[in-house]
Design a protein around this motif. Structure first.
Motif, PDB file in Angstrom:
ATOM      1  N   ARG A 202      50.593  35.082  37.605  1.00 45.01           N
ATOM      2  CA  ARG A 202      50.653  34.187  35.756  1.00 45.01           C
ATOM      3  C   ARG A 202      50.701  34.609  35.075  1.00 45.01           C
ATOM      4  O   ARG A 202      50.241  33.916  33.922  1.00 45.01           O
TER       5      ARG A 202
ATOM      6  N   THR B 115      32.394  40.784  38.641  1.00 46.46           N
ATOM      7  CA  THR B 115      33.105  39.848  38.789  1.00 46.46           C
ATOM      8  C   THR B 115      34.113  41.076  38.873  1.00 46.46           C
ATOM      9  O   THR B 115      35.172  40.843  37.943  1.00 46.46           O
TER      10      THR B 115
ATOM     11  N   LYS C 261      43.190  44.260  48.137  1.00 48.63           N
ATOM     12  CA  LYS C 261      42.389  43.917  49.084  1.00 48.63           C
ATOM     13  C   LYS C 261      42.752  42.773  48.896  1.00 48.63           C
ATOM     14  O   LYS C 261      41.506  41.773  49.569  1.00 48.63           O
TER      15      LYS C 261
ATOM     16  N   ALA D  49      43.943  39.652  33.200  1.00 52.26           N
ATOM     17  CA  ALA D  49      44.808  39.411  34.625  1.00 52.26           C
ATOM     18  C   ALA D  49      46.085  39.577  34.640  1.00 52.26           C
ATOM     19  O   ALA D  49      46.685  38.567  35.769  1.00 52.26           O
TER      20      ALA D  49
ATOM     21  N   ASP E 232      43.736  40.139  47.780  1.00 52.68           N
ATOM     22  CA  ASP E 232      43.248  38.970  47.039  1.00 52.68           C
ATOM     23  C   ASP E 232      44.624  38.462  45.863  1.00 52.68           C
ATOM     24  O   ASP E 232      45.020  37.377  45.499  1.00 52.68           O
TER      25      ASP E 232
ATOM     26  N   ARG F  11      42.871  47.451  40.735  1.00 59.25           N
ATOM     27  CA  ARG F  11      42.463  46.199  39.427  1.00 59.25           C
ATOM     28  C   ARG F  11      40.839  45.846  39.488  1.00 59.25           C
ATOM     29  O   ARG F  11      40.945  45.722  37.984  1.00 59.25           O
ATOM     30  N   GLU F  12      39.901  46.481  39.735  1.00 63.16           N
ATOM     31  CA  GLU F  12      38.770  46.648  39.627  1.00 63.16           C
ATOM     32  C   GLU F  12      38.764  48.092  38.267  1.00 63.16           C
ATOM     33  O   GLU F  12      37.896  47.672  37.229  1.00 63.16           O
TER      34      GLU F  12
ATOM     35  N   ILE G 120      26.569  34.807  42.391  1.00 59.67           N
ATOM     36  CA  ILE G 120      27.676  34.391  40.970  1.00 59.67           C
ATOM     37  C   ILE G 120      28.162  33.289  41.192  1.00 59.67           C
ATOM     38  O   ILE G 120      29.002  32.362  40.209  1.00 59.67           O
TER      39      ILE G 120
ATOM     40  N   GLY H 161      48.878  44.804  43.317  1.00 61.82           N
ATOM     41  CA  GLY H 161      47.836  43.872  42.568  1.00 61.82           C
ATOM     42  C   GLY H 161      46.585  43.989  42.231  1.00 61.82           C
ATOM     43  O   GLY H 161      46.004  43.820  41.569  1.00 61.82           O
TER      44      GLY H 161
ATOM     45  N   SER I 210      36.358  41.981  40.845  1.00 61.98           N
ATOM     46  CA  SER I 210      37.901  42.328  41.063  1.00 61.98           C
ATOM     47  C   SER I 210      38.640  40.238  41.233  1.00 61.98           C
ATOM     48  O   SER I 210      37.279  39.509  40.922  1.00 61.98           O
ATOM     49  N   PHE I 211      39.796  40.489  41.719  1.00 59.23           N
ATOM     50  CA  PHE I 211      40.027  38.787  42.237  1.00 59.23           C
ATOM     51  C   PHE I 211      39.473  38.441  43.302  1.00 59.23           C
ATOM     52  O   PHE I 211      39.822  37.183  43.948  1.00 59.23           O
ATOM     53  N   SER I 212      38.722  38.476  43.944  1.00 57.12           N
ATOM     54  CA  SER I 212      37.700  37.466  44.539  1.00 57.12           C
ATOM     55  C   SER I 212      36.644  36.987  44.341  1.00 57.12           C
ATOM     56  O   SER I 212      36.162  35.789  44.294  1.00 57.12           O
ATOM     57  N   GLU I 213      35.793  37.871  42.605  1.00 53.84           N
ATOM     58  CA  GLU I 213      35.427  37.241  41.881  1.00 53.84           C
ATOM     59  C   GLU I 213      35.584  36.387  41.079  1.00 53.84           C
ATOM     60  O   GLU I 213      35.464  35.649  39.481  1.00 53.84           O
ATOM     61  N   TYR I 214      36.606  36.885  40.355  1.00 55.25           N
ATOM     62  CA  TYR I 214      37.374  36.232  39.194  1.00 55.25           C
ATOM     63  C   TYR I 214      38.234  35.625  39.720  1.00 55.25           C
ATOM     64  O   TYR I 214      39.809  35.566  40.483  1.00 55.25           O
ATOM     65  N   LEU I 215      37.869  34.635  39.110  1.00 55.16           N
ATOM     66  CA  LEU I 215      39.020  32.947  40.243  1.00 55.16           C
ATOM     67  C   LEU I 215      40.060  32.490  39.082  1.00 55.16           C
ATOM     68  O   LEU I 215      39.956  31.843  38.355  1.00 55.16           O
ATOM     69  N   LEU I 216      42.246  33.407  39.052  1.00 56.11           N
ATOM     70  CA  LEU I 216      42.443  32.533  38.669  1.00 56.11           C
ATOM     71  C   LEU I 216      43.021  30.996  39.070  1.00 56.11           C
ATOM     72  O   LEU I 216      42.546  31.171  40.855  1.00 56.11           O
TER      73      LEU I 216
ATOM     74  N   ARG J 196      37.329  26.767  43.978  1.00 51.86           N
ATOM     75  CA  ARG J 196      38.510  26.391  43.832  1.00 51.86           C
ATOM     76  C   ARG J 196      39.738  25.945  45.326  1.00 51.86           C
ATOM     77  O   ARG J 196      38.815  26.281  46.060  1.00 51.86           O
TER      78      ARG J 196
END
Lengths: 767, 166, 279
Positions: free
Chosen positions: B140, A683, B47, A194, B49, A277-278, C255, B44, A685-691, C183
């Motif tokens: 990050r 997961t 969309k 990420a 995020d 990103r995807e 998920i 990045g 995108s960053f909507s599902e993969y949560l940083l 989060r």
């Protein structure tokens, strides 16, 4: 050397200003006239036979300049050494395939490439390529994949890539001597690096016919592998590394380079290729998921007697660095503890999942989660404080790991643990449904590559007629201040302010090879090489100045652009005058140094023995958490990191690494997981993969120990990867402290917490 | 292949009016980066995020990837380069560098824009307000601590310099 | 693709009628632009209404608040009127997406998207808001009738939201909002809840409960409301409500969470908000 003037100070990095003004030209920011846009067609099946690929409609689309499939790649399959100069055997070399041919092995595998006049046309062309697939049974669980009747992921080879073992003493005996034995199975997930900058690069053919690739990478020395793909001599491919928008191991393997080289080679035009990103999440390597079965025994008084572990890592569909990562895990599996009897078995196994490879920590954080959860449980079972049982068992200088490697340098774990306990301070008081808990965990992570790789780095330092200094080093700067540290070291040695130094990095044609920016090795390797080079240049200058001044060279120092007499006689010369004098004498005003890491051959890999790494960085994390008993939500209230960094070359950079590493580890603990369902990424995108966001993190507190006993320049150790290692078990141990339940698989999602609490209530109900 | 119609677009970017032709689908991010050379904005996620493409649109921080270029027609856009330059750095740029809030630098353009949006409205924000204001910007590398410190310090420096000029 | 920028509401509606299915309406764009990027929508025409400033307002009269369709979520989050007369909406708006998104996203867009987790819908359900829809003629739809299913609303192709009307709540009423996500920013609700209760000491005169992400659409918890209204709120009654809610909802597993977890959390959050409003 007298007192340090620049080393150890919190100095803003030389690259930070450019970045603050938006002037740094990252990989995707570069354009050339006549440039084409590349795109990659990827498999939408995790396991399938390719019956046919029809590219004719795409080729006919106006504006499309190339459509390439496996048959167009001069050497589509090669045994890759992943940036190594030589093969080492032991399963360390794996198949590298540029484009899928006949079969696809994971979802997102590259099948075809397109280059077109615009990005829109390239996208449209992808839609026009017709691929006919016949889905095949796949295997998605490494334990299943080890079974004899499992479908084979790669034709003609076992799914089990490799098996290693570590044996010390006799574990059966060790367990028979134990008063307390804990046995648990731990699981850790796929994780994405990420980095904020998706993979990107640009390639063109220069005026001499050299394929030139400007790319965001941790390894410019992939130029050899790329040349092999094109069947070109290695000296006909040049890789220029850009400032990297985050790497963390994910830009250690080849990403866009081979695709770019092919497209520019076929079209003769410059080509740019940037992943979405995807696409990045779908196609690049992930951190290895592990299943880890751990059994640890101790005496009533807390002394460890035995540790047995079985590790199985999911390599995904291609080998990549899986055997290397497993080897790291093997060496780390027993942790930094004195254990008389140890047996570790490790397997890395192919599946039809996304391939896995390097990720910050490289196999160390996975096993640390297991061995430090075990230590915590042993503490509970023996009634000792978690720090007590650790203190009693920490290895010390002069003692050996289970592999037999002797720790020849200071082991600061007692200090780091004491500092962390102190810094945790008063316990936050609970409120409502919030339960407060605290935990600690210690870890070890190597810095520098495995000794049998015979690692080297080169650095070129020269001084110009006006006294300004130039460094040339083939390092990649991935945001950790890699380039800036070399400037600081050189400024210190040559007695010039840091702004007098210009560094040229990451160009295989022009900068001496400095190896990969991986394995927390750059400060150690290239720092030492630069230190050597700068010292040589200094020697020449001092010697010349001594002659000019008629003073003993020993009593001269370089300070503020001058050569001065340390005795304070007031005698001295401006540095540039000395430089000019050297030049007129024909003296070399440069030096190229070669730094070699210790080298040791490995007779065989099956059983791992002896020294594997140059040195380790040791540290401890402490966490305080609030756990909502009803929802399972965890908030980290305090996160303390204490590390022996040997010597802080740049305090700001060291703190930055340690703070960032702690939060990287916090994401691993709580929210980050690439969820694959039968090989399909859930997961994307960053909507599902949560940083973690700025509202999720505590202010990480950093406590540095400076033993001065590292193998890096000025006694420094590496911290980039070690800073992640023990965060997850510290948080998990804190959760246990808060609510009395232990979670054995990461991440610690609210739902897992709630379920574990329910089973605890149930179990207690039966008592 | 169907070719999308193009439409004239007029944007004030960092104080200068720019004219170009764009298709309806093109985002403000795409136009600024690919047509107007503002590569200081980063993509990045594409969309909304991550915040790496944040710009001030009529003074408000927004994701340029979540704004069609044509929706910004006639409006003022400020990017990182419009905030300060090497000759005249903005206090945020200075504090980001000096506090070590920049590592890989890929989030910095968006991060500084969000911080600017905050300080314009609230020159003395609390740490909580800072954390909230940058909570659409992922980083990050740093773990956010030094970024929060840098914004806090910039706020104080802005106040001081305003005080002096009065 | 064509791009149309109508000069007023009437003009916009005319275009929508003209283009019907071929058109996509865009305002803040925070839902539409990702859909365009993912090719999830492939319109021939984009009708952009984002510049219609006359549709961005927050006004109050004696008994109601009027929120123009194009009011951004940031404007909701910082509005004194909303904070005073519809604090539930204020809380929800402050937690929607992230600050950059909130500066673009509009209340109408959040509702028209029809997400089962729509953050503004949940407080609006508890506040018994009315969605004013403009098509051929204007109609007022109570928000609980507005949502039909996942990403489906009563809006027809030639209609759009013009305004949201919220009756000013009784200042003696108690409200509470809770969003459970994975989060603290940029979170999609796993479960969210908003309640409004009019109480006389421990006697409940009126109860309105909105839920997000526990059904194919944002819902009201009618059965629980009925159990509470005109009752003395006892521990026992509240426990019964927390049990009943599980039967009233129909969450899915995804998920972010399983349906079992969502069911349990619907109950936990109900207990929490009840505790808050009865204190």
């Amino acid at each position: 050397m007298s007192e340090l003037k620049i080393i150890g100070k919190p100095i803003p990095r030389h690259d930070a200003w450019e970045k603050a003004f938006g002037l740094t030209c990252y990989a995707a920011d570069f354009t050339l006239p006549g440039m084409l846009y590349g795109k990659v067609l990827r498999s939408n099946h995790p396991s399938a036979r390719i019956l046919s690929v029809n590219t004719s409609r795409a080729e006919r689309l106006k504006g499309v300049k190339a459509v390439l499939t496996a048959k167009d790649v001069p050497r589509n399959e090669s045994v890759t050494r992943f940036g190594q100069t030589h093969a080492v055997g032991g399963g360390f070399e794996g198949l590298y395939r540029v484009l899928a041919d006949r079969k696809v092995h994971f979802m997102g595998e590259a099948v075809a490439l397109v280059a077109a006049e615009t990005e829109e046309i390239a996208k449209r062309a992808l839609e026009l390529i017709q691929v006919e697939y016949e889905p095949l049974p796949g295997v998605f669980d490494p334990i299943e994949a080890m079974k004899p009747d499992a479908p084979l992921v790669q034709e003609g080879r076992s799914n089990i890539i490799t098996h290693y073992e570590v044996v010390k003493g006799d574990v059966e005996k060790g367990f028979s001597e134990a008063d307390v034995v804990v046995e648990n199975t731990y699981r850790v997930p796929f994780v994405d690096h990420a980095y904020l900058e998706p993979e990107s690069g640009m390639a063109w053919i220069d005026e001499d016919g050299v394929i030139t690739i400007r790319v965001s990478t941790q390894v410019i020395e992939h130029f050899r592998g790329i040349a092999d793909v094109l069947n070109l001599p290695h000296n006909r491919v040049r890789v220029i590394g850009t400032y990297v928008g985050g790497g963390f191991g994910g830009k250690e393997d080849i990403t866009v380079e081979a695709f770019l080289a092919l497209l520019t080679y076929k079209t003769g035009r410059p080509v740019k290729l940037t992943y979405t990103r995807e696409e990045s999440i779908l196609s690049h390597s992930k951190r290895h998921p592990y299943v880890m079965i751990y059994k640890t025994g101790a005496k009533k008084d807390g002394r460890l007697t035995a540790l047995q572990a079985k590790l199985v890592s999911d390599a995904g569909a291609y080998v990549y660095l899986s055997p290397w990562v497993l080897l790291y895990s093997m060496v780390n599996a027993a942790g930094p503890y004195r254990i008389p009897h140890v047996k570790v078995d490790g397997y890395t196994v192919l599946t039809n999942n996304t391939f896995t490879s390097a990720n910050r920590g490289f196999g160390a954080p996975q096993v640390c989660f297991a061995y430090e959860s075990q230590m915590d449980e042993l503490a509970r079972r023996t009634g000792l404080e978690p720090e007590k049982i650790r203190m009693m068992n920490y290895l010390e200088k002069g003692e050996a790991l289970a592999t037999g490697q002797v720790l020849e340098r200071h082991v600061a774990l007692k200090e780091t643990t004491e500092k962390v306990i102190e810094a945790l301070e008063e316990r936050t008081s609970p409120s409502g449904q919030m339960r407060i808990g605290r935990g600690i965990a210690s870890g070890m992570t190597s810095y520098g590559r495995m000794v049998f790789l015979h690692d080297t780095s080169r650095s070129h330092v020269s001084i110009e007629m006006d006294g300004s200094v130039t460094i040339r080093a083939g390092i990649q700067d991935i945001g950790g201040g890699q380039a800036s540290s070399l400037c600081q070291i050189t400024a210190e040695i040559l007695g010039v302010p840091i702004e007098d130094i210009k560094i040229y990095i990451a160009d295989t044609a022009l900068t001496p090879f400095a190896g990969t920016t991986t394995a927390t090795r750059q400060l150690y390797m290239s720092g030492n090489a630069t230190l050597m080079a700068a010292r040589e240049v200094r020697k020449i200058l001092v010697h010349k100045a001594a002659g000019m001044l008629g003073i003993d060279p020993e009593s001269l120092d370089l300070v503020d652009r001058e050569v001065i007499d340390k005795e304070g006689t007031g005698k001295g010369l401006p540095l540039k005058e000395v430089v000019r004098a050297c030049a007129s004498d024909g003296l070399p005003l440069y030096h190229v140094a070669l730094f070699k890491a210790p080298f040791r051959n490995v007779a065989q890999f099956e059983r791992i023995e002896g020294q594997v790494f140059p040195d380790f960085t040791f540290g401890t994390h402490g966490a305080e958490v609030a756990v909502d008993e009803e929802t399972g939500r965890i908030q980290v209230l305090k996160l303390i990191s204490s590390f022996d960094v040997g010597r802080a070359i740049n305090r700001l950079s060291v703190e930055g690494q340690i703070e960032g590493g702690a939060i990287y580890g916090m994401g691993y603990s709580l929210t980050e997981e690439v969820i694959l369902n039968q090989g399909i990424t859930m997961t994307p995108s960053f909507s599902e993969y949560l940083l973690p966001t700025s509202m999720d993190v505590p202010d990480v507190e950093t406590i540095l120990i400076e033993s001065g006993d590292g193998v890096g320049p000025f006694g420094a150790k590496g911290v980039g990867e070690p800073s992640v290692c023990s965060v997850a078990p510290a948080i998990s141990n804190a959760v246990y402290d808060a609510i009395g339940v232990r979670i054995y698989d990461l991440p610690l999602t609210p739902e897992k917490i709630v379920r574990a609490l329910q089973s605890k209530v149930k179990a207690e109900g039966y008592l | 292949m169907k070719v999308s119609k193009t439409y004239p677009l007029k944007l004030n970017v960092n104080g200068e009016w720019k004219k170009t032709e764009v298709t309806p689908r093109e985002t403000l991010l795409h136009v600024l980066r690919e047509r107007l050379g503002h590569t200081e904005l980063k993509e990045g996620c594409g969309k909304g995020d991550c915040g790496a493409c944040a710009v001030l649109l009529n003074g408000k921080p927004v994701n340029a990837c979540l704004t069609l270029a044509l929706q910004a027609d006639g409006k003022n856009v400020v990017t990182l380069k419009g905030i300060g330059t090497p000759d005249k750095p903005h206090p945020l740029q200075e504090s980001f560098v000096k506090k070590g809030a920049i590592q890989c630098g890929f989030c910095s353009a968006g991060m500084i824009i969000s911080a600017k949006g905050l300080l314009d409205e609230n020159p003395k924000p609390s740490r909580e307000e800072i954390r909230k204001a940058i909570s659409g910007n992922l980083c990050r590398c740093t773990g956010y601590k030094k970024i929060v410190e840098a914004i806090e310090e910039a706020g104080q420096n802005i106040k001081k310099s305003v005080g002096r000029s009065q | 693709m064509e791009y149309l920028r109508p000069q007023n509401l009437k003009n916009a509606l005319h275009l929508m009628k003209q283009w019907k299915k071929k058109a996509t309406l865009i305002a803040g764009g925070t839902n539409v632009i990702p859909d365009l990027r993912a090719r999830a929508v492939r319109p021939e025409v984009l009708i952009d209404i984002s510049h219609l400033k006359s549709l961005a307002y927050i006004k109050e009269d004696k008994r109601k608040i009027h929120i123009g369709a194009l009011t951004t979520v940031s404007e909701l989050a910082s509005s004194k009127i909303i904070e005073k007369w519809a604090p539930l909406l204020s809380h929800a708006a402050n937690q929607l997406g992230n600050p950059l998104v909130r500066n673009r996203a509009t209340i109408a867009g959040n509702l028209a998207d029809g997400s089962p987790a729509a953050d503004t819908a949940v407080p609006l359900l508890a506040l018994e808001a009315i969605v004013v829809i403009q098509g051929g003629k204007e109609k007022q739809v109570p928000i609980h009738q507005f949502f039909v299913g996942p990403n489906q609303t009563v809006l027809k192709r030639d209609e759009m939201i013009k305004e949201v009307i919220i009756p000013k709540f009784n200042p003696n009423a108690k409200t509470a909002y809770f969003k459970l996500g994975l989060r603290n920013s940029m979170a999609v609700s796993v479960v969210s809840i908003a309640v409004l209760m009019e109480m006389e000491k421990t006697f409940c005169k009126k109860a309105r409960i909105g839920y997000g992400a526990v059904a194919p659409k944002p819902i009201r918890a009618y059965r629980v409301e009925e159990m509470l209204e005109n009752k003395e709120l006892t521990e026992r009654l509240l426990r019964a409500c927390c049990e009943t809610i599980g039967k009233e909802i129909s969450p899915i597993s995804d998920i972010r969470a399983s349906k079992e977890y969502r069911t349990e959390m619907a109950s936990v959050l109900l207990k929490r908000v009840m505790k808050r409003v009865t204190q």
